[in-house]
Design a protein around this motif. Structure first.
Motif, PDB file in Angstrom:
ATOM      1  N   ASN A 101     -86.487  70.777 -30.160  1.00  0.00           N
ATOM      2  CA  ASN A 101     -87.427  70.034 -30.229  1.00  0.00           C
ATOM      3  C   ASN A 101     -87.871  69.581 -31.633  1.00  0.00           C
ATOM      4  N   GLN A 102     -87.896  70.473 -32.534  1.00  0.00           N
ATOM      5  CA  GLN A 102     -88.117  70.198 -33.881  1.00  0.00           C
ATOM      6  C   GLN A 102     -87.169  69.813 -34.461  1.00  0.00           C
ATOM      7  N   ILE A 103     -85.812  69.951 -34.204  1.00  0.00           N
ATOM      8  CA  ILE A 103     -84.678  69.289 -35.085  1.00  0.00           C
ATOM      9  C   ILE A 103     -84.578  67.946 -34.628  1.00  0.00           C
ATOM     10  N   LYS A 104     -85.032  67.509 -33.279  1.00  0.00           N
ATOM     11  CA  LYS A 104     -84.993  66.380 -32.850  1.00  0.00           C
ATOM     12  C   LYS A 104     -85.888  65.345 -33.319  1.00  0.00           C
ATOM     13  N   GLU A 105     -87.215  66.050 -33.369  1.00  0.00           N
ATOM     14  CA  GLU A 105     -88.115  65.355 -34.163  1.00  0.00           C
ATOM     15  C   GLU A 105     -87.898  64.954 -35.667  1.00  0.00           C
ATOM     16  N   ASP A 106     -87.332  66.108 -36.312  1.00  0.00           N
ATOM     17  CA  ASP A 106     -86.934  65.871 -37.799  1.00  0.00           C
ATOM     18  C   ASP A 106     -85.953  64.754 -37.928  1.00  0.00           C
ATOM     19  N   LYS A 149    -102.791  70.494 -19.838  1.00  0.00           N
ATOM     20  CA  LYS A 149    -101.901  69.682 -20.360  1.00  0.00           C
ATOM     21  C   LYS A 149    -100.377  70.116 -20.459  1.00  0.00           C
ATOM     22  N   PRO A 150     -99.401  69.885 -19.685  1.00  0.00           N
ATOM     23  CA  PRO A 150     -98.214  70.233 -19.870  1.00  0.00           C
ATOM     24  C   PRO A 150     -97.460  69.478 -20.999  1.00  0.00           C
ATOM     25  N   ASN A 151     -96.536  70.181 -21.711  1.00  0.00           N
ATOM     26  CA  ASN A 151     -95.911  69.920 -22.847  1.00  0.00           C
ATOM     27  C   ASN A 151     -94.485  69.934 -22.524  1.00  0.00           C
ATOM     28  N   TYR A 152     -93.627  68.920 -21.915  1.00  0.00           N
ATOM     29  CA  TYR A 152     -92.600  68.827 -21.589  1.00  0.00           C
ATOM     30  C   TYR A 152     -91.567  68.343 -22.595  1.00  0.00           C
ATOM     31  N   VAL A 153     -90.283  69.076 -22.768  1.00  0.00           N
ATOM     32  CA  VAL A 153     -89.513  69.086 -23.959  1.00  0.00           C
ATOM     33  C   VAL A 153     -88.098  69.059 -23.246  1.00  0.00           C
ATOM     34  N   THR A 154     -87.245  68.442 -23.706  1.00  0.00           N
ATOM     35  CA  THR A 154     -85.707  68.506 -23.247  1.00  0.00           C
ATOM     36  C   THR A 154     -85.090  69.718 -23.745  1.00  0.00           C
ATOM     37  N   SER A 209     -81.583  71.936 -24.008  1.00  0.00           N
ATOM     38  CA  SER A 209     -80.087  71.943 -23.770  1.00  0.00           C
ATOM     39  C   SER A 209     -79.618  73.428 -23.647  1.00  0.00           C
ATOM     40  N   PHE A 210     -78.567  73.759 -22.789  1.00  0.00           N
ATOM     41  CA  PHE A 210     -78.308  75.254 -22.507  1.00  0.00           C
ATOM     42  C   PHE A 210     -76.863  75.175 -22.031  1.00  0.00           C
ATOM     43  N   ARG A 211     -75.970  76.324 -22.095  1.00  0.00           N
ATOM     44  CA  ARG A 211     -74.717  76.429 -21.841  1.00  0.00           C
ATOM     45  C   ARG A 211     -74.650  77.024 -20.371  1.00  0.00           C
ATOM     46  N   GLU A 212     -73.677  76.150 -19.501  1.00  0.00           N
ATOM     47  CA  GLU A 212     -73.518  76.487 -18.234  1.00  0.00           C
ATOM     48  C   GLU A 212     -72.270  76.202 -17.787  1.00  0.00           C
ATOM     49  N   ASN A 213     -71.492  77.155 -17.231  1.00  0.00           N
ATOM     50  CA  ASN A 213     -70.299  76.907 -16.546  1.00  0.00           C
ATOM     51  C   ASN A 213     -69.255  76.408 -17.636  1.00  0.00           C
ATOM     52  N   GLY A 214     -69.254  76.793 -18.878  1.00  0.00           N
ATOM     53  CA  GLY A 214     -68.297  76.389 -19.761  1.00  0.00           C
ATOM     54  C   GLY A 214     -68.613  74.901 -20.417  1.00  0.00           C
ATOM     55  N   GLY A 215     -69.783  74.499 -20.148  1.00  0.00           N
ATOM     56  CA  GLY A 215     -70.246  73.094 -20.761  1.00  0.00           C
ATOM     57  C   GLY A 215     -71.773  73.291 -21.248  1.00  0.00           C
ATOM     58  N   ARG A 216     -72.445  72.096 -21.408  1.00  0.00           N
ATOM     59  CA  ARG A 216     -73.773  72.340 -21.647  1.00  0.00           C
ATOM     60  C   ARG A 216     -74.466  71.286 -20.507  1.00  0.00           C
ATOM     61  N   SER A 217     -75.705  71.797 -20.166  1.00  0.00           N
ATOM     62  CA  SER A 217     -76.588  71.163 -19.506  1.00  0.00           C
ATOM     63  C   SER A 217     -77.734  70.703 -20.073  1.00  0.00           C
ATOM     64  N   ILE A 218     -78.598  69.781 -19.572  1.00  0.00           N
ATOM     65  CA  ILE A 218     -79.966  69.482 -20.155  1.00  0.00           C
ATOM     66  C   ILE A 218     -80.784  69.368 -19.139  1.00  0.00           C
ATOM     67  N   THR A 219     -82.119  69.983 -19.402  1.00  0.00           N
ATOM     68  CA  THR A 219     -83.239  70.025 -18.546  1.00  0.00           C
ATOM     69  C   THR A 219     -84.586  69.904 -19.273  1.00  0.00           C
ATOM     70  N   THR A 220     -85.473  69.682 -18.639  1.00  0.00           N
ATOM     71  CA  THR A 220     -86.924  69.664 -19.116  1.00  0.00           C
ATOM     72  C   THR A 220     -87.702  71.024 -18.564  1.00  0.00           C
ATOM     73  N   VAL A 221     -88.607  71.453 -20.115  1.00  0.00           N
ATOM     74  CA  VAL A 221     -89.138  72.710 -19.769  1.00  0.00           C
ATOM     75  C   VAL A 221     -90.639  72.409 -20.163  1.00  0.00           C
ATOM     76  N   ASP A 222     -91.736  73.081 -19.779  1.00  0.00           N
ATOM     77  CA  ASP A 222     -92.937  72.907 -20.160  1.00  0.00           C
ATOM     78  C   ASP A 222     -93.480  74.154 -21.119  1.00  0.00           C
ATOM     79  N   LEU A 223     -93.578  73.796 -22.374  1.00  0.00           N
ATOM     80  CA  LEU A 223     -93.662  74.888 -23.255  1.00  0.00           C
ATOM     81  C   LEU A 223     -95.126  75.472 -23.223  1.00  0.00           C
ATOM     82  N   ASN A 224     -96.175  74.762 -22.292  1.00  0.00           N
ATOM     83  CA  ASN A 224     -97.362  75.604 -22.154  1.00  0.00           C
ATOM     84  C   ASN A 224     -97.290  76.209 -20.803  1.00  0.00           C
ATOM     85  N   ASP A 225     -96.430  76.442 -20.122  1.00  0.00           N
ATOM     86  CA  ASP A 225     -95.948  77.359 -19.073  1.00  0.00           C
ATOM     87  C   ASP A 225     -96.042  78.651 -19.491  1.00  0.00           C
TER      88      ASP A 225
END
Length: 213
Positions: A113-118, A75-80, A82-98
């Motif tokens: 993800n923990q900060i977001k949930e809190d 069962k994949p565990n997808y979370v958003t 955020s990371f720095r890219e080209n002087g800005g920030r980008s958002i993607t999804t990653v699978d924590l179980n990968d």
């Protein structure tokens, strides 16, 4: 003797199909069972073949490849993330179980993800925190986030205020005390503040100080 060879054949077919995975094994069992029901008319032989099928099924469990066993349970565990890219920030999804996910990215994604949930949990449970967040969102939507604070004749150095610092509410303190806390760096100038008579934290300390000076 023919019956014995027939049972051996059923056993061998089920074991071989198990090597190709759980689905192949189950398909073979279904087909053999249907054939048995349609073609076998003697009750004792019918019972014998189903016993053979059951025994073959139990033994075949050990032949199913491990990947086939775990494939359906993954069962994949997808979370958003955020990371720095080209002087800005980008958002993607990653699978924590990968298992192939970079460990540094995994730790950062877990923390985000923990900060977001809190934050979401506190937003639902803490009325004052919810009011402060809603006030900022409303300002952003209305385009007044950077607008100068309105003048008010009701605010003076003796006006009492509550403020939020490090996720806790403090006060009341006078306007004079509020200025002192900010000027001595004991209070973040951008913390949320409300008057004692108000219900929502829709102003920043720096806004109040501008009105008081």
């Amino acid at each position: 003797m023919a019956v014995l060879f027939y049972q051996i054949g059923i056993f061998v077919v089920i074991q071989i199909s198990a090597i190709f995975g759980k689905n192949a094994r189950n398909t073979a069992i279904v087909l053999i069972s249907l054939f048995t029901i349609i073609q076998v008319f003697m009750s004792w032989l019918l019972i014998l073949q189903f016993i053979t099928i059951y025994i073959s099924y139990e033994i075949s469990k050990g032949l199913i490849p491990k990947d086939s066993k775990t494939k359906n349970s993954y069962k994949p565990n997808y979370v958003t993330y955020s990371f720095r890219e080209n002087g800005g920030r980008s958002i993607t999804t990653v699978d924590l179980n990968d298992k192939n996910l970079d460990e540094k990215i995994r730790k950062r994604a877990e923390l985000q993800n923990q900060i977001k949930e809190d934050s979401n949990r506190r937003y639902e449970e803490d009325f004052e925190y919810k009011s402060a967040i809603d006030a900022v969102i409303n300002k952003m939507v209305s385009g007044t986030i950077n607008a100068a604070p309105p003048k008010s004749d009701d605010i003076n150095l003796n006006t009492r205020f509550y403020y939020i610092e490090r996720s806790k509410t403090y006060g009341p303190v006078t306007g004079k005390k509020l200025i002192h806390l900010v000027e001595t760096n004991r209070l973040n100038k951008n913390c949320f503040v409300r008057q004692e008579s108000e219900n929502t934290f829709d102003k920043r300390a720096t806004e109040i100080i501008k009105l008081l000076k």
